[in-house]
Design a protein around this motif. Sequence first.
Motif, PDB file in Angstrom:
ATOM      1  N   THR A   6     -21.532   7.508  -0.572  1.00  0.00           N
ATOM      2  CA  THR A   6     -22.175   6.251  -1.713  1.00  0.00           C
ATOM      3  C   THR A   6     -21.198   5.529  -2.072  1.00  0.00           C
ATOM      4  OG1 THR A   6     -21.074   8.757  -2.694  1.00  0.00           O
ATOM      5  CG2 THR A   6     -23.501   9.029  -1.819  1.00  0.00           C
ATOM      6  N   TRP A   7     -21.714   4.756  -2.837  1.00  0.00           N
ATOM      7  CA  TRP A   7     -21.274   3.674  -3.865  1.00  0.00           C
ATOM      8  C   TRP A   7     -20.702   4.567  -5.061  1.00  0.00           C
ATOM      9  CZ3 TRP A   7     -21.747   2.810  -8.866  1.00  0.00           C
ATOM     10  CH2 TRP A   7     -22.231   3.674 -10.000  1.00  0.00           C
ATOM     11  N   LYS A   8     -21.037   5.108  -5.105  1.00  0.00           N
ATOM     12  CA  LYS A   8     -20.179   6.336  -6.462  1.00  0.00           C
ATOM     13  C   LYS A   8     -18.837   6.843  -6.023  1.00  0.00           C
ATOM     14  CE  LYS A   8     -23.336   7.658  -9.824  1.00  0.00           C
ATOM     15  NZ  LYS A   8     -24.267   8.579 -10.611  1.00  0.00           N
ATOM     16  N   ASN A   9     -18.620   7.353  -4.298  1.00  0.00           N
ATOM     17  CA  ASN A   9     -18.189   7.776  -3.859  1.00  0.00           C
ATOM     18  C   ASN A   9     -15.987   7.009  -3.213  1.00  0.00           C
ATOM     19  OD1 ASN A   9     -16.005   9.904  -2.097  1.00  0.00           O
ATOM     20  ND2 ASN A   9     -16.978   9.478  -0.479  1.00  0.00           N
ATOM     21  N   ALA A  10     -17.603   6.077  -3.046  1.00  0.00           N
ATOM     22  CA  ALA A  10     -16.285   4.701  -2.274  1.00  0.00           C
ATOM     23  C   ALA A  10     -15.522   3.935  -3.888  1.00  0.00           C
ATOM     24  CB  ALA A  10     -16.962   3.508  -1.921  1.00  0.00           C
ATOM     25  N   VAL A  11     -16.337   3.557  -4.673  1.00  0.00           N
ATOM     26  CA  VAL A  11     -15.503   2.949  -6.305  1.00  0.00           C
ATOM     27  C   VAL A  11     -14.336   4.352  -6.483  1.00  0.00           C
ATOM     28  CG1 VAL A  11     -15.511   3.016  -8.513  1.00  0.00           C
ATOM     29  CG2 VAL A  11     -17.583   2.218  -6.830  1.00  0.00           C
ATOM     30  N   ARG A  12     -14.257   5.863  -6.089  1.00  0.00           N
ATOM     31  CA  ARG A  12     -13.828   6.295  -6.774  1.00  0.00           C
ATOM     32  C   ARG A  12     -12.597   6.969  -5.651  1.00  0.00           C
ATOM     33  NH1 ARG A  12     -16.136  10.957  -6.084  1.00  0.00           N
ATOM     34  NH2 ARG A  12     -14.625  12.191  -4.114  1.00  0.00           N
ATOM     35  N   ILE A  13     -12.576   6.565  -4.386  1.00  0.00           N
ATOM     36  CA  ILE A  13     -11.678   6.453  -3.660  1.00  0.00           C
ATOM     37  C   ILE A  13     -11.324   5.430  -4.260  1.00  0.00           C
ATOM     38  CG2 ILE A  13     -10.786   6.565  -0.875  1.00  0.00           C
ATOM     39  CD1 ILE A  13     -11.784   9.290  -2.033  1.00  0.00           C
ATOM     40  N   THR A  14     -11.654   4.452  -4.525  1.00  0.00           N
ATOM     41  CA  THR A  14     -11.316   2.731  -4.305  1.00  0.00           C
ATOM     42  C   THR A  14     -10.539   2.676  -5.510  1.00  0.00           C
ATOM     43  OG1 THR A  14     -12.813   1.676  -2.817  1.00  0.00           O
ATOM     44  CG2 THR A  14     -11.346   0.049  -4.970  1.00  0.00           C
ATOM     45  N   ILE A  15     -10.366   2.830  -7.010  1.00  0.00           N
ATOM     46  CA  ILE A  15     -10.189   3.301  -7.773  1.00  0.00           C
ATOM     47  C   ILE A  15      -8.223   4.199  -7.742  1.00  0.00           C
ATOM     48  CG2 ILE A  15     -10.211   3.966 -10.104  1.00  0.00           C
ATOM     49  CD1 ILE A  15     -13.097   2.962 -10.331  1.00  0.00           C
ATOM     50  N   ALA A  16      -8.878   5.454  -6.707  1.00  0.00           N
ATOM     51  CA  ALA A  16      -8.013   5.676  -6.758  1.00  0.00           C
ATOM     52  C   ALA A  16      -6.473   5.654  -6.089  1.00  0.00           C
ATOM     53  CB  ALA A  16      -8.090   7.921  -6.112  1.00  0.00           C
ATOM     54  N   ILE A  17      -6.958   5.228  -5.240  1.00  0.00           N
ATOM     55  CA  ILE A  17      -5.680   4.584  -4.733  1.00  0.00           C
ATOM     56  C   ILE A  17      -5.329   3.096  -5.184  1.00  0.00           C
ATOM     57  CG2 ILE A  17      -5.358   2.884  -1.987  1.00  0.00           C
ATOM     58  CD1 ILE A  17      -7.555   4.493  -0.895  1.00  0.00           C
ATOM     59  N   PHE A  18      -6.591   2.334  -5.823  1.00  0.00           N
ATOM     60  CA  PHE A  18      -5.441   1.568  -6.136  1.00  0.00           C
ATOM     61  C   PHE A  18      -4.831   1.831  -7.599  1.00  0.00           C
ATOM     62  CE2 PHE A  18      -5.577  -2.081  -9.801  1.00  0.00           C
ATOM     63  CZ  PHE A  18      -5.370  -3.309  -8.767  1.00  0.00           C
ATOM     64  N   ALA A  19      -5.047   3.229  -8.036  1.00  0.00           N
ATOM     65  CA  ALA A  19      -4.426   3.020  -9.555  1.00  0.00           C
ATOM     66  C   ALA A  19      -2.873   4.060  -8.671  1.00  0.00           C
ATOM     67  CB  ALA A  19      -5.117   4.573  -9.669  1.00  0.00           C
ATOM     68  N   GLY A  20      -3.240   4.374  -7.843  1.00  0.00           N
ATOM     69  CA  GLY A  20      -1.682   5.352  -6.563  1.00  0.00           C
ATOM     70  C   GLY A  20      -0.267   3.900  -6.266  1.00  0.00           C
ATOM     71  N   MET A  21      -1.245   3.095  -6.190  1.00  0.00           N
ATOM     72  CA  MET A  21      -0.108   1.731  -5.476  1.00  0.00           C
ATOM     73  C   MET A  21       0.446   1.308  -6.929  1.00  0.00           C
ATOM     74  SD  MET A  21      -0.227   1.590  -2.815  1.00  0.00           S
ATOM     75  CE  MET A  21      -0.269  -0.098  -2.124  1.00  0.00           C
ATOM     76  N   ILE A  22      -0.761   0.863  -7.694  1.00  0.00           N
ATOM     77  CA  ILE A  22       0.152   0.202  -9.400  1.00  0.00           C
ATOM     78  C   ILE A  22       1.041   1.329  -9.677  1.00  0.00           C
ATOM     79  CG2 ILE A  22      -0.467   0.014 -11.882  1.00  0.00           C
ATOM     80  CD1 ILE A  22      -3.159  -1.319 -11.149  1.00  0.00           C
ATOM     81  N   ILE A  23       1.133   2.563  -9.696  1.00  0.00           N
ATOM     82  CA  ILE A  23       1.407   3.837 -10.506  1.00  0.00           C
ATOM     83  C   ILE A  23       3.028   3.703 -10.059  1.00  0.00           C
ATOM     84  CG2 ILE A  23       1.864   6.314 -10.929  1.00  0.00           C
ATOM     85  CD1 ILE A  23       0.601   5.257 -13.095  1.00  0.00           C
ATOM     86  N   LEU A  24       3.418   4.160  -8.732  1.00  0.00           N
ATOM     87  CA  LEU A  24       4.585   3.788  -8.150  1.00  0.00           C
ATOM     88  C   LEU A  24       5.266   3.068  -8.646  1.00  0.00           C
ATOM     89  CD1 LEU A  24       5.195   1.675  -5.401  1.00  0.00           C
ATOM     90  CD2 LEU A  24       3.272   3.156  -3.987  1.00  0.00           C
ATOM     91  N   TYR A  25       5.070   1.529  -8.537  1.00  0.00           N
ATOM     92  CA  TYR A  25       5.752   0.517  -9.128  1.00  0.00           C
ATOM     93  C   TYR A  25       6.723   0.442 -10.571  1.00  0.00           C
ATOM     94  CZ  TYR A  25       4.070  -3.575  -6.554  1.00  0.00           C
ATOM     95  OH  TYR A  25       4.766  -3.930  -4.960  1.00  0.00           O
ATOM     96  N   VAL A  26       5.571   1.803 -11.186  1.00  0.00           N
ATOM     97  CA  VAL A  26       7.115   2.095 -12.802  1.00  0.00           C
ATOM     98  C   VAL A  26       8.255   2.745 -13.006  1.00  0.00           C
ATOM     99  CG1 VAL A  26       5.986   3.587 -14.577  1.00  0.00           C
ATOM    100  CG2 VAL A  26       4.499   1.866 -13.490  1.00  0.00           C
TER     101      VAL A  26
END
Length: 211
Positions: free
Chosen positions: A111-131
């Motif tokens: 579903t689009w909701k699930n796709a958005v949640r997974i996208t946000i999760a991966i995007f957030a993880g990739m940003i957080i690892l830089y900190v």
Amino acid sequence: MKKLKSVFIALFAAIICAGSFIKIPLGLVPIVLQNVLCILSGVLFGGVLSAAPTALFLLAGLIGLPVYSGGSSGVAVWIGPTGGFLAGYLLGALVAGLIAGKPSEEESKITWKNAVRITIAIFAGMIILYVPGVIHFARWARKMEKVPADKTALAFTLSACVIPYLPGDLLKIVIAVPVALKIRPVLAQYLGSSKSAKTKKEESLESTDSE
């Protein structure tokens, strides 16, 4: 079931370790696949298990197995210029997994909701690892007097280990999202992830009606 979960954790840790063989030199910080593999494993497992494969991979390298980027290992990597990114892998995987949540067999219908949640999760993880990586690299650069006179430590760090890698990381995210959406419901069958409360209620009502 616990034994099966341990097997999958070890399997994904091995996949992350295998990523050490893919390394493209680019200045002081090479382009690697291990960052997205850690985040992807976090999203696939979700919840409290999200950081387990990454933690196992980091432990293997810390005790001397050549599983870090380029086949390196040991404490020396942690205190070197890229050491902060190792901690970032763990933090990013945990954050991504908590956002994604535990996988469910119901996710087989995307579903689009699930796709958005997974996208946000991966995007957030990739940003957080830089900190942690940026903080550690800036400290290392100041200590080793690597910072040019016309730049601050932060500006030098961003130009050395963040900005050049953003296009590649965006590409990794684009690839990781559909992979996660496809594998999560399959993995849920083996991890014993519970069904949603709504599904349980519907099954309970059907069972009552049949009686």
